[in-house]
Scaffold this active site. Structure first.
Site, mmCIF file in Angstrom:
data_model
loop_
_atom_site.group_PDB
_atom_site.id
_atom_site.type_symbol
_atom_site.label_atom_id
_atom_site.label_comp_id
_atom_site.label_asym_id
_atom_site.label_seq_id
_atom_site.Cartn_x
_atom_site.Cartn_y
_atom_site.Cartn_z
ATOM 1 N N MET A 11 0.828 -1.203 0.000
ATOM 2 C CA MET A 11 0.000 0.000 0.000
ATOM 3 C C MET A 11 0.868 1.260 0.000
ATOM 4 O O MET A 11 0.699 2.146 -0.838
ATOM 5 C CB MET A 11 -0.931 0.003 1.227
ATOM 6 N N GLY A 12 1.786 1.349 0.964
ATOM 7 C CA GLY A 12 2.593 2.556 1.092
ATOM 8 C C GLY A 12 3.429 2.822 -0.158
ATOM 9 O O GLY A 12 3.529 3.954 -0.635
ATOM 10 N N LYS A 189 -14.471 3.747 7.501
ATOM 11 C CA LYS A 189 -13.785 2.652 6.802
ATOM 12 C C LYS A 189 -14.127 1.294 7.434
ATOM 13 O O LYS A 189 -14.290 0.290 6.736
ATOM 14 C CB LYS A 189 -12.275 2.874 6.844
ATOM 15 N N GLU A 196 -18.749 -4.803 3.361
ATOM 16 C CA GLU A 196 -18.041 -5.646 2.391
ATOM 17 C C GLU A 196 -18.162 -7.128 2.761
ATOM 18 O O GLU A 196 -18.420 -7.966 1.896
ATOM 19 C CB GLU A 196 -16.575 -5.196 2.387
#
Lengths: 326, 326, 326, 326
Positions: A11-12, A189, A196
């Site tokens: 991700m980063g 989130k 989800e």
């Protein structure tokens, strides 16, 4: 603008790449020298310690921490709290528990440091598609980060626009939202991930029922042998259940119609559990979200076809590998 | 090609319009003379009885019945069974119970009549977007109807294509699928709707949790006042839960953020119930789909915000009106 | 032996009465002077402050706190912590959260005070039937309290004995159990209540289905008008579902077959919620216990017959009054 | 009085024994000559065909069929329908689907034969404890059978009496109930079993949570190692969850605390499934009963401790053997 990034994993690293590709300057740190080097080759300023990273950044600094939630993130946040100056902005873009954000924001505010939590959805697709971001923090801090956020977001794209009231915040249409004070980004989130789970489980059960439509438990004249890849594909066009998760399902089934490559032992990160905890704290019934979570608990001791499909979808959207069969 | 249509309500009428707009010839009948007249004005051949309709059609005839599932459809199918000739095709495009299809197909086959069941998704949007169709019947009958089906389907559109194996059936990509023998079309449509219930409920619960994020049950420092329309909007871009149901949710919330216009008394058609019955017959666990059904049963005696949202979504995608508040 | 009792409500008062009736000496305190006076008339030593109560007791003191869980209990425990001497025993017999016990036991142990948590089941029937007790604490503290515990417990009674291994702890047969260290008593009591929710809901759903056996949704030849009080009664003898909750159900239905006197708005104390939290922490699926909890959340916004039955049962076993209709 | 019994397995054989021990005359038939012989030795009149059995009985005959539900029972009922005379009574004491009863009663009534369905609970314990019976049929037929039913029922025993209204039917207190017309007996028995699933699952989940109270997922200071046999035992006295199923749980755990002898693959008979079908037909939410059923579906592909406990309870009350480990 300039951003410090701590944590250069999937991700980063991709966030840094997307930012640099759009003209931002990134100062990066990771405990893996190789990861730092890889990004330095692409134009990032590599550093070898938190102190060095802080030293490279102009004030007010903006530092994004993208590490596994829990102890690792907590330690880095605490460490940075000691290094930063009033006015600096510390961003936690991982999957931290929102109550930790509330606590940290309060602690850091005493030193004048602005803490921003960013819930980030998009997985391995984000570098190209952009990241959907849910943001908690003060108005000024979020405003300051706007160039970064606008770059990371998917943008308005070709998706049909909702008729929204005049004067509506334009950012949600771009794919990022300032949800409220610190903690609210990760809260939203968290619920996103809870939903989800429910969506995935709804698909998983439906496909399980269709897979067993030729069950010997049924009278012979009521048995069907259904083509699941074709069903997933046909639903992508014009049906009520069309969705990104269905797109991923169609991909997975096209490649491996019987999902033989998956065990069906489905992991869960914290968000699903925290969502249920939140529902209970608020006295809101959450039957579907709970059932979806429990199926995962259960799956780690066994495998149905439904669970294999959950694994397949997670593999597709997040690159998660859940004990593939062999 | 030529098609007879029986039942000119919202669905039947729009199907005729879409067909005629693409050069097909439609012979129509409805017990409402006004409905027949309205379509005749647009070029359809109006008839005043089943017998007349049958008389107008060239053999092998293709007749589409688009009536409420249950007694009405059954009677018309039985009536047509007596009127049609060997080789004719009788299509049930409504929401019939798939076991009725199996029985009817067998009965009609004895007379040489070909019975085709078509599960049709798309609601009020179908006339323009096209209909996603799940079809059960013999290969020759479905092949014969291909020009009609290809016109009604949404087509491949701009949706990103799945990488499918060479030689894959091209029809699913166009939005229609020959699922198998008679009954299989409505079986797949039934499961589609079962899944739909689950997806809707997952969203509904998640938004309910977010709406109560400022509950007085929570300690003050853990309360958030969240903007639900903006959250629905932001998730439409780049997030894992992006989907058509979310698009509809965003529309509904943009218009009426508190959903004050909805009571939350949520109807259910047969498909959700039949899906659970199928799961039980096959011994497949269906926790999420069942929970979603039960919430509807329950909602008809009460209203949570979650249920209001279910109503709002159904209103959006199907025009269903569920006791609006005033 | 001698016991100090703080909190003389329904539970605390009855415990004192049962103890005094069996020769124990009770020193009592309540913020209501009337409650203290009432028990003093029956032989208790009344006091007017925590300090006075502590002063009246011989060391090592044994003090039972029987107050509403949460702030009230916490404050009294903290206050007593400052007053007591090493070797004294402080008992929390209320419905405290077990993690609070763990914390308190550790804090008090630093001062040499022994903390014992006692989960107490039995409700309004306990004074006569005895209390089922689940106890957490050190072995020596629990052993010291044995005379008290043995008196409060129901005793072996006429219930058929389980064939247990030689050397088994004799206390469970008497109706009290040393579960383990501090916190374990309330942990076991918490799960007990979680199970209780599930049992109640199972009965409630079953009776709801029978009540609707004459639903107009069913074909006429499949409708039955069933006598629920008689069904509850017949199941009490020889059936698999015979249980105390069924006994209570039979009572409630005999008095009020349609349960018209109940609204069906069902309260929940913390234990049901904590049980789900524990399940989630342990990754144990708890579908039934969760569903039972959610029905209560839901019921407070509406009333089914099933929920009325839950209210009726709670009224019977615990004297809980849940907004009776009139 | 005189009774014909067809089917001399565990249930049928024990019923005959209990009847003969109380002075009734039994004419018996089974396709196993050995079973017939065994009962003939104890005083029953053995026969070698349905015709012979019918021939031995005085009119109006009373014949009890105690065979596996489904095809076997259906065939025998049809066969007897051809052999019996007007006024005769045909009893189905098995676990037939109640809609089959409704149909059979109607068919047989046309010949003047009285059909009575008896749902029978009690399992292997019934011979000594008596059977709880739920009966559907006409008033005269059920009245005629009263001597048989009164003998088979447990009787009022030592169970505390419910305060019932004056003039209440005395039979439920004895353990048998005339529920209504044909089909209603098996309907009530079906719901009884549905509830039973729910109760079992509630216990199973609770014990699972307690078994995992020492899970490494928990922080060390929050772990407990609990003694499940002792907990089951202590709850039997004075607690809200005391019940026959808990008694059986205590037995099972005393013998095998870790339940190592059970696989946890849990069978389900039709009643649980039919209960859900009934709930759906009536639009009654049945979250807990459904979840309990689905756990069984699920368990047959895997084993949790909770499911092992279900197996253990079923083994105890019904002698069911579910793939013991070795």
């Amino acid at each position: 603008m300039q951003l410090g990034m701590i944590g250069l994993g999937r991700m980063g690293g991709n966030i840094v790449r997307r930012l640099m590709a759009n003209g931002h300057e990134c100062v990066v740190y990771d405990q893996s020298i190789a990861q730092v080097g890889a990004l330095a080759e692409h134009g990032a300023i590599g550093t070898s310690s938190l102190e060095a990273l802080v030293g490279e950044l102009a004030t007010p600094r903006a530092i994004w921490v993208m590490l596994p939630a829990g102890t690792v993130t907590e330690e880095v946040v605490q460490h940075l709290g000691a290094l930063l100056d009033p006015g600096d902005i510390l961003i936690d873009g991982g999957n931290s528990f929102w109550k930790d954000d509330v606590r940290r924001a309060k602690e850091l505010a005493e030193k004048g440091i602005r803490y921003v939590d960013v819930g980030t959805s998009g997985g391995v697709w984000g570098k190209d598609r952009g990241y959907c971001m849910m943001i908690g923090g003060t108005k000024d801090a979020v405003q300051h980060l706007d160039p970064i956020l606008a770059t990371l977001a998917p943008g308005i794209g070709t998706i049909e626009r909702t008729r929204r009231p005049a004067g509506a915040d334009p950012r949600p249409e771009q794919g990022y939202l300032h949800c409220g004070p610190s903690g609210s980004g990760h809260f939203v989130k968290m619920v996103h991930n809870g939903i989800e789970y429910g969506l995935m489980q709804a698909f998983a059960e439906g496909f399980d029922i269709m897979r067993h439509a030729d069950s010997p438990l049924l009278p012979e004249e009521h048995r069907f042998s259904l083509d699941l890849p074709d069903i997933a594909e046909v639903w992508r066009r014009g049906s009520v259940v069309s969705s990104w998760l269905l797109d991923l399902t169609a991909m997975a089934l096209a490649e491996d119609p019987a999902l033989d490559g998956f065990e069906g032992s489905v992991a869960d990160s914290g968000e699903g559990r925290w969502t249920i905890n939140a529902a209970i704290e608020e006295a809101v019934p959450a039957d579907v979200l709970s059932a979806a979570l429990y199926v995962r608990f259960r799956s780690r001791q066994q495998n149905t076809f439904a669970e294999k499909l959950l694994s397949a979808m997670r593999h597709k959207f997040g690159g998660h590998v859940e004990t593939p069969k062999d």
